[in-house]
Scaffold this active site. Structure first.
Site, PDB file in Angstrom:
ATOM      1  N   GLU A  72     -52.203 -87.240 -47.240  1.00 11.81           N
ATOM      2  CA  GLU A  72     -53.212 -87.001 -48.679  1.00 11.81           C
ATOM      3  C   GLU A  72     -51.785 -86.686 -49.463  1.00 11.81           C
ATOM      4  O   GLU A  72     -51.792 -87.193 -50.836  1.00 11.81           O
ATOM      5  CB  GLU A  72     -54.083 -86.845 -48.966  1.00 11.81           C
ATOM      6  CG  GLU A  72     -55.250 -87.102 -47.767  1.00 11.81           C
ATOM      7  CD  GLU A  72     -56.819 -86.309 -47.843  1.00 11.81           C
ATOM      8  OE1 GLU A  72     -57.569 -86.639 -47.537  1.00 11.81           O
ATOM      9  OE2 GLU A  72     -56.795 -84.792 -48.502  1.00 11.81           O
ATOM     10  N   GLY A  94     -67.286 -63.769 -49.892  1.00 12.24           N
ATOM     11  CA  GLY A  94     -67.083 -65.344 -49.663  1.00 12.24           C
ATOM     12  C   GLY A  94     -67.786 -66.156 -50.700  1.00 12.24           C
ATOM     13  O   GLY A  94     -68.562 -66.667 -49.926  1.00 12.24           O
ATOM     14  N   VAL A 114     -62.799 -56.830 -50.136  1.00 14.98           N
ATOM     15  CA  VAL A 114     -62.812 -55.835 -49.034  1.00 14.98           C
ATOM     16  C   VAL A 114     -61.946 -55.367 -48.513  1.00 14.98           C
ATOM     17  O   VAL A 114     -61.161 -56.008 -48.053  1.00 14.98           O
ATOM     18  CB  VAL A 114     -63.900 -56.173 -47.837  1.00 14.98           C
ATOM     19  CG1 VAL A 114     -64.210 -56.251 -46.714  1.00 14.98           C
ATOM     20  CG2 VAL A 114     -65.128 -57.149 -48.486  1.00 14.98           C
ATOM     21  N   ASP A 128     -64.354 -70.677 -41.566  1.00 16.59           N
ATOM     22  CA  ASP A 128     -63.731 -71.277 -41.140  1.00 16.59           C
ATOM     23  C   ASP A 128     -62.691 -69.434 -39.949  1.00 16.59           C
ATOM     24  O   ASP A 128     -62.234 -69.733 -39.242  1.00 16.59           O
ATOM     25  CB  ASP A 128     -62.306 -71.483 -42.000  1.00 16.59           C
ATOM     26  CG  ASP A 128     -62.276 -72.558 -42.574  1.00 16.59           C
ATOM     27  OD1 ASP A 128     -62.957 -73.263 -42.215  1.00 16.59           O
ATOM     28  OD2 ASP A 128     -61.353 -72.791 -43.451  1.00 16.59           O
ATOM     29  N   PHE A 130     -67.585 -72.813 -49.379  1.00 17.14           N
ATOM     30  CA  PHE A 130     -68.388 -73.699 -48.550  1.00 17.14           C
ATOM     31  C   PHE A 130     -69.576 -72.694 -48.382  1.00 17.14           C
ATOM     32  O   PHE A 130     -71.019 -73.029 -48.198  1.00 17.14           O
ATOM     33  CB  PHE A 130     -68.162 -74.514 -47.892  1.00 17.14           C
ATOM     34  CG  PHE A 130     -67.159 -75.494 -48.603  1.00 17.14           C
ATOM     35  CD1 PHE A 130     -68.148 -77.225 -49.860  1.00 17.14           C
ATOM     36  CD2 PHE A 130     -66.127 -75.623 -48.340  1.00 17.14           C
ATOM     37  CE1 PHE A 130     -67.318 -77.225 -50.157  1.00 17.14           C
ATOM     38  CE2 PHE A 130     -64.940 -77.136 -49.314  1.00 17.14           C
ATOM     39  CZ  PHE A 130     -65.611 -77.708 -49.992  1.00 17.14           C
ATOM     40  N   ALA A 167     -65.561 -78.016 -44.001  1.00 22.08           N
ATOM     41  CA  ALA A 167     -66.863 -77.911 -44.800  1.00 22.08           C
ATOM     42  C   ALA A 167     -67.572 -77.787 -43.977  1.00 22.08           C
ATOM     43  O   ALA A 167     -68.840 -76.752 -44.636  1.00 22.08           O
ATOM     44  CB  ALA A 167     -66.309 -78.323 -46.749  1.00 22.08           C
ATOM     45  N   GLN A 168     -68.081 -79.035 -43.073  1.00 25.90           N
ATOM     46  CA  GLN A 168     -69.739 -78.768 -42.831  1.00 25.90           C
ATOM     47  C   GLN A 168     -70.498 -77.703 -41.969  1.00 25.90           C
ATOM     48  O   GLN A 168     -71.687 -77.518 -41.949  1.00 25.90           O
ATOM     49  CB  GLN A 168     -70.216 -80.511 -42.276  1.00 25.90           C
ATOM     50  CG  GLN A 168     -70.663 -81.138 -43.328  1.00 25.90           C
ATOM     51  CD  GLN A 168     -71.309 -81.007 -44.232  1.00 25.90           C
ATOM     52  OE1 GLN A 168     -72.334 -80.713 -43.474  1.00 25.90           O
ATOM     53  NE2 GLN A 168     -71.553 -81.589 -45.647  1.00 25.90           N
TER      54      GLN A 168
END
Length: 460
Positions: free
Chosen positions: A174, A18, A86, A307, A21, A319-320
């Site tokens: 958004e 992956g 994978v 995630d 982030f 993301a953090q």
């Protein structure tokens, strides 16, 4: 089964699945470690998902928010990239199997493959709704938008077009806000033959408010900002079925069918079904269970971050947490490679969350600052997202494209793709006079609509 070609290796081999982030954070943190790294991803690029909706609403190029994963070798020589998916993991032999009869062995394995769209078993959702999780998803939404508008420009002057966004989280808010601003500010110039009042943007949310994780005052501000942009906001509303021509919704026990040309699914994520073939323990939402060091339970040398992971204290899927988790796992691997003591257990530092509704309108909860809303929050949101992008070229391109959209009111340019040809449903000849008449009819309808709104407001 063939193996990927590689030189004889004596250093520990770290495989990262992956290039999002978390995966890139782990790879970069291992830059000076005495290890060899293989980064595996099904795509050759990283996607900056927080700005996908800007691609979907024709404000950014897809290249503005994607970054070539192989470019990481420009500054880090202990990593190589393999494009692959994978299919299974043999934990006894520490071997990954990829599509195409390719196998990769590892000493340490970091699973940072993210998640996928969750349709929650809603009938018809997977078949007819458009998710907004990948670059290809954003392009489908964008192209569907302009295909619908071109169709209506020829055949739908006396019809309505509805865009439905499902989900009142950050992505849904958004996206709905961006669609509404496009309709309000760009369409009167670029599609003068269409009546703005007949283009509806509907946001559906099951909860009694949007942006649930935020403070109540910020949620209320977001709701008012959406309503100010004429977003048809429907709270406490569940989607019961998605059809090719719209959605069946339920509110307070009453069902209603909303005809729609575009249905964007912006709610919920789950683990990809292929994770079930990886022989790893899975918890809620199919996420991989990990301990206090992000180590997969019962699987030696295997870690999961971002995630796809779920630990003793579940973290937000942002993301953090992925970035911080990737850096922590890299520290653990370096400590093991150097024969040193492991670092302290992973502890997530919440730096805050943000969401934007549109131009000059955003909300932010940032550690160390008061709760922010409006123009200041929006400026911080824009600056932070540009700085977080990978690569200076992407930062510059995004800054130029967003700047031209938000700073220059006379610019109505949209970044578009191909749309199908439109066949008129009735014989018609377009002349300058006819165009003027059509535009005049639209203007008259708009004036009448504004007059009715003023009368209603006066009675209120």
């Amino acid at each position: 089964m063939a193996s990927t070609p590689s030189a004889p290796r004596t250093r520990p081999h770290v495989v990262v699945v992956g290039g999002g982030f978390g995966g890139l954070a782990a790879v970069r943190k291992l830059k000076r470690a005495d290890v060899d790294i293989t980064l595996i991803d099904r795509h050759t690029y990283n996607t900056f998902q927080p700005l996908l909706y800007q691609v979907a609403t024709a404000s950014l190029n897809p290249g503005d928010i994607t970054w070539f994963l192989r470019a990481i070798r420009a500054k880090q020589r202990n990593v190589r990239f393999v494009k692959g998916i994978v299919t299974s993991i043999d934990h006894a032999s520490k071997t990954l199997s990829l599509h195409g009869d390719v196998s990769v062995t590892y000493d340490h394995l970091i699973l940072a493959n993210g998640v996928t769209t969750n349709y929650f078993g809603t009938p018809g959702a997977e078949e007819h709704a458009l998710p907004l999780y990948k670059r290809s998803d954003a392009l489908k939404v964008r192209d569907r938008l302009f295909a619908n508008l071109e169709e209506f420009a020829i055949n739908g002057q006396d019809s309505d077009l509805r865009i439905v966004v499902v989900g009142g989280g950050a992505t849904g808010v958004e996206t709905a806000g961006a669609f509404a601003e496009f309709r309000n500010h760009d369409m009167p110039t670029t599609y003068p033959e269409l009546d703005r009042a007949r283009i509806h943007v509907t946001l559906l949310e099951m909860a009694p408010h949007v942006l649930g994780p935020f403070d109540e005052k910020l949620r209320d501000y977001a709701r008012r900002s959406l309503e100010k942009r004429d977003v048809d906001l429907r709270l406490n509303t569940a989607v019961k079925e998605v059809r090719a021509d719209g959605v069946l919704v339920e509110n307070d026990g009453q069902q209603e069918f909303l005809e729609a040309g575009i249905i964007v699914w912006a709610t919920g994520v789950t683990a990809h079904p292929s994770v079930m073939d990886w022989d790893v323990p899975q918890g809620r939402g199919g996420r991989i269970e990990v301990d206090e060091h992000q180590r997969v339970k019962g699987r030696e040398g295997v870690y999961a971050i971002g995630d796809i992971s779920i630990g003793p204290d579940p973290l937000p899927q942002l993301a953090q947490p992925a970035i911080q988790g990737g850096k922590h796992v890299a520290k653990v691997i370096r400590a093991e490679a150097d024969g040193k003591k492991l670092p302290k257990a992973f502890s997530y530092s919440d730096k805050g969350t943000m969401a934007t509704i549109g131009k000059s309108s955003a909300i932010a909860e940032i550690k160390g600052l008061p709760k922010l809303k409006g123009f200041i929050a929006w400026i911080i949101w824009v600056a932070l997202h540009i700085l977080t992008l990978l690569g200076n070229r992407n930062r510059l391109a995004t800054m130029i494209n967003l700047g031209s959209k938000y700073l220059f009111s006379g610019s109505h340019n949209a970044i578009v793709g191909e749309t199908p040809y439109v066949v008129s449903k009735h014989k018609m000849t377009i002349t300058p006079v006819e165009k003027q008449r059509a535009e005049r009819r639209v203007l008259e309808r708009r004036a009448a609509s504004r007059s009715r709104e003023k009368q209603t407001a006066g009675r209120g």
